[in-house]
Design a protein around this motif. Sequence first.
Motif, PDB file in Angstrom:
ATOM      1  N   LYS A  47       0.820  -1.208   0.000  1.00  8.43           N
ATOM      2  CA  LYS A  47       0.000   0.000   0.000  1.00  8.43           C
ATOM      3  C   LYS A  47       0.857   1.262   0.000  1.00  8.43           C
ATOM      4  CE  LYS A  47      -3.998  -2.057   2.322  1.00  8.43           C
ATOM      5  NZ  LYS A  47      -4.822  -2.084   3.554  1.00  8.43           N
ATOM      6  N   LEU A  48       2.120   1.129   0.409  1.00  8.73           N
ATOM      7  CA  LEU A  48       3.011   2.290   0.487  1.00  8.73           C
ATOM      8  C   LEU A  48       3.980   2.360  -0.692  1.00  8.73           C
ATOM      9  CD1 LEU A  48       3.916   2.048   4.298  1.00  8.73           C
ATOM     10  CD2 LEU A  48       2.016   3.281   3.228  1.00  8.73           C
ATOM     11  N   GLU A  49       3.776   1.503  -1.653  1.00  5.38           N
ATOM     12  CA  GLU A  49       4.728   1.389  -2.764  1.00  5.38           C
ATOM     13  C   GLU A  49       4.854   2.678  -3.565  1.00  5.38           C
ATOM     14  OE1 GLU A  49       5.767  -1.758  -6.396  1.00  5.38           O
ATOM     15  OE2 GLU A  49       3.875  -1.881  -5.306  1.00  5.38           O
ATOM     16  N   MET A  50       3.755   3.441  -3.669  1.00  3.34           N
ATOM     17  CA  MET A  50       3.769   4.674  -4.460  1.00  3.34           C
ATOM     18  C   MET A  50       4.165   5.894  -3.632  1.00  3.34           C
ATOM     19  SD  MET A  50       3.128   3.601  -7.424  1.00  3.34           S
ATOM     20  CE  MET A  50       2.951   5.158  -8.277  1.00  3.34           C
ATOM     21  N   ALA A  51       4.561   5.685  -2.404  1.00  2.00           N
ATOM     22  CA  ALA A  51       4.929   6.816  -1.546  1.00  2.00           C
ATOM     23  C   ALA A  51       6.146   7.547  -2.120  1.00  2.00           C
ATOM     24  CB  ALA A  51       5.235   6.326  -0.138  1.00  2.00           C
ATOM     25  N   PRO A  52       6.083   8.862  -2.254  1.00  2.00           N
ATOM     26  CA  PRO A  52       7.204   9.628  -2.812  1.00  2.00           C
ATOM     27  C   PRO A  52       8.316   9.836  -1.793  1.00  2.00           C
ATOM     28  CG  PRO A  52       5.438  11.117  -2.222  1.00  2.00           C
ATOM     29  CD  PRO A  52       4.926   9.725  -1.958  1.00  2.00           C
TER      30      PRO A  52
END
Length: 570
Positions: A47-52
């Motif tokens: 769920k945090l894979e796209m966190a910048p």
Amino acid sequence: MIQNNYFLSNEDLKEHFYELIDWNEIVPIYENQFADVKLFESTKNPKLEMAPSSVEEATSYYEEILKSCGEISGMYVSQVASTVDSKGLKFENGEVSHPKEMVDVIQMYHDAGLGPAAFKRKYGGLGVPSIIKAMIAEIMYRSDSSITIAVGSMGLAAILEVCATEDMKNEWIPKLISGNYTVTMGLSEPDYGSDLPNITTKATKKGEEWFLNGTKRFQTVACGINGSPGITLTLARTGTQESGARGLSFFIVENKEYQIQGIEKKLGIKASATCETVFENSKGYLVGKEGFGLVKYVMGMLNGARLSVSSQGTGIVTAAFEEAIKYAKERNQFGKPIYEIPAVRRLLDRMERELAGMRCLMVEAAYSVDKYYWYEDGREVSSEESKTAKFWEKVANTLTPISKYYNSEMCNDLVYDGLQVLGGAGYTEDYDLSRLYRDARITNIYDGTTQIQVNAAIGGVISGMSETGTFRAYLDHLSKGSEGNQSLKEIRNVFESVVDTFKSIKEQNIKEAFSFEVVESAARVVIGYLMERSKNKSISRKELRTKWCKDFHNDSFAILSANLIKLKKT
């Protein structure tokens, strides 16, 4: 409707995104110094894979979301909006049926991951700040209101991130997202609209479970979409009828637990199901603490809804302006396009600059939320950070109702002018202006009428204009960089007189009757500062913004002067 990417073709919206917004200020605050990417490195939580990991990565991510939203809204939704409106809804045997074209494009939004825009990424949401949520909503509302309401309704449940227990958040929010749930505000009843402290829907506890009985009216998409799951975030009485607001609590009730008694036949947003629902021993799940339903949770949910309506007004006016200017450039009369006729051009010029002001206000209201909302996520903060957050919370509590009131009223005003540009053609259903005109009318009614918004804002304006008041400090903050602007000085002086004159009125009933003039004046002052700041920052369109500012300030001076005269004559 015009078919193109509704982000990439909108020069003013793009300028806000690429030039005017200071992402170096917002992103680190919102991302908590990029805590999610650090957590992903240690946990590998998908769920945090796209966190910048930087401001640049964050804005690139936001840009792709807006492009995707613009593509679906402008290339597909816009092309079925008229059909969906004309087909409307069917109600039979307690079931509501939506047009297939509507269902198909709603699924496109969900497939693109745009449904959970309001949620943090740790629950499966997009994890974007309020400014981006506002832009997404504007783009979607430009294409169609009924469809956007259905998709965007899920965002109402973002209040759960603030008030639900951690167990409830982890159980319900991912389920809402994965199941493409619709979400409804279960507030109004047949005898109680805005008078929420007196609602009668009753919640009774049996063992460890709660059961609700009562009737709710004006429940948007409480039916779900053709059998899809939904929840109603329901305000119900757990105390005695005499306990007022303190006796109300907040519940999740699934749509399989209540009956749809009927749907309203409406002037506009004809494909948005406005339901009357009946609770008969309907199982509910208590959210947060008993007795905090209205005083804390519902007000938080309504603030989010108000920001959404601010975006809706901006989106509808964008559609009306673009359709009107296209028609004006193509329609020839007296040997030339009507765009060249001064009276018509004046209508279009006003639409364009007032729309620019609406967008400035929409962005600023969302910005004010981003400047404090992080404070509620439990992170450790310094005393200075706490002080700053509390300042912006007070600003947001005033700006939110102002933006809802102003952008909804201006939406009605400007769509009226857009239809006028088309003349008799605009009055027919052959053109989209007639639908936009009908849809615009709800914006200054639902989620709290203009009169309710004015009542919510007046205290923050009047008390905030004291020598040490928050609203005065906020206006001084906005004025930085424009101190030498004579027009703004004159408008500010008139506003000070408006406030002083209002304070001098002795009779409370007269004060309440003329609160609108004060809040309208405050809105024009704020927008004037915001437009001037945008002009000062602008690189690509400074000349155009300079003209907008000049004409906007002239109108504001006239409006505030008239308001001052009204107050002095009371």
